[in-house]
Every structure is written in C-alpha cells, then in structure tokens.
Write an enzyme that holds these catalytic residues in place. Structure first.
Site, short mmCIF file in Angstrom:
data_model
loop_
_atom_site.label_atom_id
_atom_site.label_comp_id
_atom_site.label_asym_id
_atom_site.label_seq_id
_atom_site.Cartn_x
_atom_site.Cartn_y
_atom_site.Cartn_z
N SER A 35 5.08 6.44 -3.82
CA SER A 35 6.27 7.43 -3.35
C SER A 35 6.84 6.51 -2.18
CB SER A 35 6.08 8.74 -3.11
OG SER A 35 5.15 8.67 -1.84
N GLY A 36 8.04 7.24 -1.89
CA GLY A 36 8.63 6.88 -0.71
C GLY A 36 8.90 5.38 -0.26
N TYR A 45 -1.02 11.70 14.83
CA TYR A 45 0.07 10.78 14.18
C TYR A 45 0.40 9.55 15.22
CZ TYR A 45 4.05 9.29 11.29
OH TYR A 45 4.66 8.17 10.62
N THR A 62 0.84 -1.28 0.10
CA THR A 62 -0.03 0.00 -0.19
C THR A 62 0.79 1.43 -0.01
OG1 THR A 62 -0.13 0.18 2.22
CG2 THR A 62 -1.73 -1.37 1.30
N GLY A 63 0.37 2.51 -0.84
CA GLY A 63 1.25 3.54 -0.85
C GLY A 63 2.42 3.46 -1.50
N ALA A 64 2.32 2.70 -2.80
CA ALA A 64 3.26 2.36 -3.60
C ALA A 64 3.75 3.51 -4.70
CB ALA A 64 3.08 1.16 -4.12
N1 LIG Z 1 9.54 9.06 6.34
C1 LIG Z 1 9.78 8.83 7.60
O1 LIG Z 1 10.74 9.29 8.14
C2 LIG Z 1 8.79 7.79 8.56
C3 LIG Z 1 9.11 7.45 9.73
C4 LIG Z 1 8.67 6.42 10.53
C5 LIG Z 1 7.37 5.95 9.81
N2 LIG Z 1 7.09 6.10 8.23
C6 LIG Z 1 5.70 5.67 7.76
O2 LIG Z 1 6.34 5.08 6.75
C7 LIG Z 1 5.11 5.09 5.75
C8 LIG Z 1 5.31 5.42 4.38
O3 LIG Z 1 5.64 6.68 4.31
P1 LIG Z 1 7.02 7.28 3.39
O4 LIG Z 1 7.80 7.96 4.48
O5 LIG Z 1 7.31 6.62 2.48
O6 LIG Z 1 5.87 8.66 2.98
P2 LIG Z 1 5.44 9.11 1.45
O7 LIG Z 1 6.35 9.26 0.75
O8 LIG Z 1 4.59 10.26 1.86
O9 LIG Z 1 4.27 7.81 1.27
C9 LIG Z 1 3.27 7.60 1.64
C10 LIG Z 1 2.42 6.87 0.67
O10 LIG Z 1 0.83 6.58 1.27
C11 LIG Z 1 -0.04 6.96 0.13
N3 LIG Z 1 -1.28 7.46 0.78
C12 LIG Z 1 -1.47 8.68 1.71
N4 LIG Z 1 -2.83 8.37 1.82
C13 LIG Z 1 -3.43 7.45 1.08
C14 LIG Z 1 -4.68 7.07 1.09
N5 LIG Z 1 -5.89 7.61 1.51
N6 LIG Z 1 -5.09 5.91 0.48
C15 LIG Z 1 -3.95 5.02 -0.16
N7 LIG Z 1 -2.74 5.57 -0.28
C16 LIG Z 1 -2.24 6.84 0.55
C17 LIG Z 1 0.64 8.05 -0.74
O11 LIG Z 1 -0.30 8.31 -1.62
P3 LIG Z 1 -0.01 9.55 -2.55
O12 LIG Z 1 1.29 9.92 -3.52
O13 LIG Z 1 -1.20 9.62 -3.33
O14 LIG Z 1 0.14 10.60 -1.51
C18 LIG Z 1 2.16 7.58 -0.68
O15 LIG Z 1 2.15 6.32 -1.69
C19 LIG Z 1 4.20 5.86 6.73
O16 LIG Z 1 3.12 4.66 7.45
C20 LIG Z 1 4.78 6.55 7.52
O17 LIG Z 1 4.10 6.78 8.69
C21 LIG Z 1 8.01 7.05 7.79
#
Ligand SMILES: NC(=O)c1ccc[n+]([C@@H]2O[C@H](COP(=O)([O-])OP(=O)(O)OC[C@H]3O[C@@H](n4cnc5c(N)ncnc54)[C@H](OP(=O)(O)O)[C@@H]3O)[C@@H](O)[C@H]2O)c1
Length: 291
Positions: free
Chosen positions: A26-27, A174, A22-24
C-alpha cells in the site's frame, strides 16, 4: 517462496536490474514499486500479508510491461526475516536497489514475538537485519534508500529503555524509530563507503496513505479521508525515494537526508556520530547480526 512465480529465473537470462521495496502492499511502497518497474527494474514487492500483497500486485500488473514479484515477510519477526533473505538469495544473485519503506505507527504499546517494541522493530530493527543480510547481493553502485520522517526531529533514542516500557506514547515511539532510520543511514553509509554502496534517507512529506489505520478494524480511516485534500498523493510522496534509488544526480551521494529531492538538514540528534555508532552496536546485539 515467491508467491507470484513458481520457478526461479536462471541468472544467465537476467537482463534487468533488481529492486526490492518493503511494504509494497500500500501507500508509498506500492507507488515506489510501480515507479521502479516503469523505469525497467525487476521489482520484488516485500509484503507481510498475502491477500493485501496479491491485491497490490494484481493492481500494479494492470500495466503489462511491469516485471513484479511478490514475496512475503513479516519485518516484525527476525526468524521470518532470516527465512526471507535465505529464500531471496536462492532466486536473486544481485540487488541493485533496496528501498526500506515499510512502517507502522500505533497508539498502543505492543511487543513483537522477539519481545521488542513494535515500532522500533518494524521501522528500524527489522530493516537493519534485512539490509545486513542482503549486503552480499549488493555490488559497487548499488543503492539503499531508507524512508524516514520529519518526525525524527522530536525523537531521541532511549538507549536505557529502547523498548519504552516506561512512559510510552505514540510520538515517543514513532519519533525514536524514525530518528533510528537516519542514524542507521549515516552509520551504514560510512561503513559501506569503501564498497561503493550508497545509503541515503528521506522525508516523504505528509502523504495520504494507510499509515496509522488499523488493518483489522479500519480505525483511523475516516480521519485520513478528512485530511486527504491537505496531503500529497503516495506517488508524489514516493518520488524522493525513487529519485534516490535511480537518479544519476545522486549516484555518488551517500549518508544524506532528502526532502522533495533536495538534500536537507536533520535535527542535531540525527547528526550525532556517537549515537549512530551506539545504535548500530545495539542493533547488532538485538539482531545477533554483524556487518
Ligand atoms: N504517510 C506519511 O505522511 C508519512 C510521513 C513520513 C514518513 N512516512 C513513512 O513512509 C513509509 C511508508 O508508509 P506509508 O505512509 O506508505 O504507509 P502505509 O500505506 O501504511 O504503508 C505501510 C506499509 O508497511 C507495511 N508493513 C507494516 N508492518 C509491516 C511488517 N511487520 N512487515 C512488513 N511490512 C509491514 C504495510 O503492510 P500491510 O499492508 O500488511 O499493513 C504497508 O505495506 C513508512 O516508513 C512511514 O513511516 C509516512
């Protein structure tokens, strides 16, 4: 429907294991999809936005051997999750790996169409519903990986006001949702123990992604650019989730929390069996879905 393919693959021709991330778009979700495809999985990229999903798919398909499929779903909308899981089951008989990775963080309090606070829904409730509805496609040996966060350590579940209608702030919202990730992983692991399906969760570290950046206005992008040198890459960030999804080392490990591929401690609140059970029951009530 599957955006990247017109016809379903007949199950008799199925040779690969299937993974859903899920959320593929980006990131870390995109990085995990690439890593799983590189390990020979057929990977379904669950994305909420068609353009961003297609752009990510196109980018990952630059490596020709990767078997990637794009499917759209808004994890903030329960009706859409039900539609998605119904369609998924038309195309796929089995699911070996589910990576619950999508997440949001937002400064403002917003409610989804279902009337629940957005971070609690997208980060936990939506994934709860998705997971329960996909369980009938998972067999012994299948794995569920939940991307949580170290932010759970300052969180608590506000059972009397999980919608955070009183005293909302981004940290409260969060951290509640990320604590929910860990409690859900623990409780689901217990409930699935007899079925041979494992459930683990992880903290990826501080990762340079699009998390917190407003998709419409770009607000937050500059801050992330400034912090980038201090953060790890999405590929490194995703590596613990990929390890939990694939490594033989953890084939029988379940209900645990990992950081940098090591089992590690959670907060005291995340160890509460009572809270885990209570959250599971609350999530069943909100989604009207039972295990
Ligand atoms: N980055 C960090 O430092 C960090 C640290 C601890 C934990 N995390 C966790 O890691 C996970 C991945 O986050 P990331 O850092 O890779 O951030 P990201 O680049 O913002 O990726 C988030 C992804 O979730 C998708 N998303 C958001 N809302 C959604 C919805 N309603 N339905 C379906 N998809 C949705 C986004 O889609 P869109 O492209 O459409 O927005 C995107 O693909 C998250 O669970 C976050 O809490 C991150």
């Amino acid at each position: 429907m599957i955006e990247s393919l017109k016809q379903p693959i007949p199950e008799t021709e199925r040779k690969k294991k299937t993974a859903l991330v899920t959320g593929a778009s980006s990131g870390m979700g995109k990085a995990a999809a690439a890593a799983l495809a590189d390990q020979g999985y057929q990977v379904i990229m669950l994305c909420r936005n068609k353009e961003r999903g297609e752009a990510a798919l196109k980018d990952l398909q630059k490596v020709k051997e990767r078997d990637l499929w794009l499917m759209l779903c808004n994890l903030g909308n329960m009706k859409d999750i039900r539609r998605f899981t119904d369609e998924f089951k038309v195309y796929f008989e089995q699911l070996e790996v589910l990576v619950n990775n999508a997440g949001v963080i937002s400064l403002e309090r917003r409610e989804t169409d279902d009337g629940v606070e957005e971070q609690f829904v997208v980060n936990h409730i939506g994934h709860f519903l998705l997971t329960l509805r996909l369980l009938d496609r998972m067999k012994p040996g299948s794995r569920i990986v939940i991307v949580a966060s170290g932010a759970h350590k300052v969180g608590r579940i506000h059972f009397d006001d999980y919608n955070l209608t009183r005293g909302f702030n981004v940290i409260k919202a969060y951290s509640q949702s990320k604590l929910a990730n860990i409690l859900f992983a623990r409780e689901l692991a217990e409930r699935l123990r007899n079925r041979g399906i494992t459930v683990n969760c992880c903290h990826p570290g501080a990762v340079a992604t699009s998390l917190g950046i407003n998709r419409d206005t770009g607000f937050g992008r500059r801050v992330m650019e400034l912090l980038k040198p201090f953060f790890i890459t999405p590929e490194i960030g995703a590596s613990t989730a990929v390890y939990l999804a694939t490594s033989p080392d953890v084939a029988r490990v379940t209900g645990k929390y990992f950081y940098r591929c090591w089992m590690t401690k959670t907060s005291k609140a995340a160890k509460s069996k009572k809270a885990a059970r209570k959250l599971f029951e609350l999530s069943e009530k909100i989604t009207d879905e039972r295990l």
